[in-house]
Design an enzyme around this catalytic site. Structure first.
Site, PDB file in Angstrom:
ATOM      1  N   ASP A  20      -3.200   3.930  -5.820  1.00 17.33           N
ATOM      2  CA  ASP A  20      -1.644   3.304  -5.690  1.00 17.33           C
ATOM      3  C   ASP A  20      -2.082   1.944  -5.568  1.00 17.33           C
ATOM      4  OD1 ASP A  20       0.386   3.389  -4.179  1.00 17.33           O
ATOM      5  OD2 ASP A  20      -0.078   2.859  -2.502  1.00 17.33           O
ATOM      6  N   ASP A  44       0.212  -0.340  -3.974  1.00 15.46           N
ATOM      7  CA  ASP A  44       0.998  -0.892  -2.821  1.00 15.46           C
ATOM      8  C   ASP A  44       0.335  -0.527  -0.931  1.00 15.46           C
ATOM      9  OD1 ASP A  44       3.026  -2.705  -3.669  1.00 15.46           O
ATOM     10  OD2 ASP A  44       3.976  -1.008  -3.385  1.00 15.46           O
ATOM     11  N   SER A  53       6.237   1.537  -8.278  1.00 11.75           N
ATOM     12  CA  SER A  53       6.801  -0.155  -8.101  1.00 11.75           C
ATOM     13  C   SER A  53       7.019   0.063  -9.376  1.00 11.75           C
ATOM     14  CB  SER A  53       5.995  -1.238  -7.454  1.00 11.75           C
ATOM     15  OG  SER A  53       5.735  -2.054  -7.594  1.00 11.75           O
ATOM     16  N   LYS A  80       6.689   9.913  -5.451  1.00 14.59           N
ATOM     17  CA  LYS A  80       5.782  10.794  -4.645  1.00 14.59           C
ATOM     18  C   LYS A  80       6.613  11.805  -3.436  1.00 14.59           C
ATOM     19  CE  LYS A  80       2.419   7.203  -6.424  1.00 14.59           C
ATOM     20  NZ  LYS A  80       2.064   6.282  -5.440  1.00 14.59           N
ATOM     21  N   ASP A  87      -2.868   6.162   0.368  1.00 15.54           N
ATOM     22  CA  ASP A  87      -2.555   4.494   1.580  1.00 15.54           C
ATOM     23  C   ASP A  87      -0.981   5.346   2.791  1.00 15.54           C
ATOM     24  OD1 ASP A  87      -0.858   3.061   0.246  1.00 15.54           O
ATOM     25  OD2 ASP A  87      -0.653   1.911   1.781  1.00 15.54           O
TER      26      ASP A  87
END
Length: 215
Positions: free
Chosen positions: A10, A12, A117, A146, A171
């Protein structure tokens, strides 16, 4: 010998902390609409798509705009966010990430980005990390957010690796759920009591080596 053939990251909160810029842009939007948006409110937006995030923000402000107005708001928020992240540089890469990517490549592990993103390329280019990824799956390539596994399944497909041979680094709970739905191993980046169902959890990647992708 590790069964892992690929790692999917991922963006971010794992590779770079752009969450603070998302927060500043959402807060700016909320303030422009006449209400405040706190860090606690922002927690609800983790791992959520832009339009879903907007819906949450509008519910906090008890505002019910038209679909056309919503589109303009989402675009305005994104313009502010892009303004902030355009100033990103390599100093914003989270500790240990670059060394870990180099280590993975040295050991023949394929690497993909799996992020919702739509600004992934801008961010990776500013961080000088684009060349480390064999595949980049972002919000421009997928239609389902997601916890739908689409982003990770497409990553495995582009890497030509079976999902069961992939390890995901996430995260957010939505991302962990997406990785599990894709039948992939998942390493949570953050706190154990927050990231449920991850196979392993680490606070960050500062001491990451090949051992952490052994299962």
């Amino acid at each position: 010998m590790s069964k892992t053939k690929a790692c999917l990251f991922d963006l971010d909160g794992v590779v770079v902390d752009t969450a603070k810029y998302h927060y500043l842009a959402w807060k700016r939007l909320a303030n422009s609409l006449g209400f405040d948006f706190t860090h606690k409110d922002n927690e609800r937006l983790k791992g959520v798509s832009r339009m879903q995030s907007l819906e949450i923000l509008l519910s906090i402000g008890k505002i019910k705009p038209s679909d056309e107005e919503k589109s303009k708001m989402a675009e305005e928020k994104n313009n502010w966010y892009v303004e902030y992240i355009s100033k990103l540089d390599e100093n914003e890469i989270l500790p240990g990430v670059k060394d870990f990517l180099i280590e993975l490549r040295r050991n023949g592990i394929k690497i993909a980005l799996g992020s919702a993103s739509k600004n992934s390329m801008l961010i990776l280019n500013n961080l000088n990390l684009t060349s480390y990824f064999d595949a980049i799956i972002d919000g421009n390539k997928v239609s389902k957010a997601k916890p739908d596994p689409e982003v990770f399944l497409l990553g495995a497909y582009e890497l030509k690796v079976h999902p069961s041979e992939c390890v995901v680094f996430e995260d957010a709970q939505a991302g962990i759920d997406a990785a599990k739905a894709a039948n992939m191993k998942v390493i949570g980046i953050g706190q154990k009591d927050v990231l449920l169902n991850a196979d392993k959890v680490f606070e960050g990647l500062s001491n990451a080596d090949m051992d952490i992708i052994e299962f």
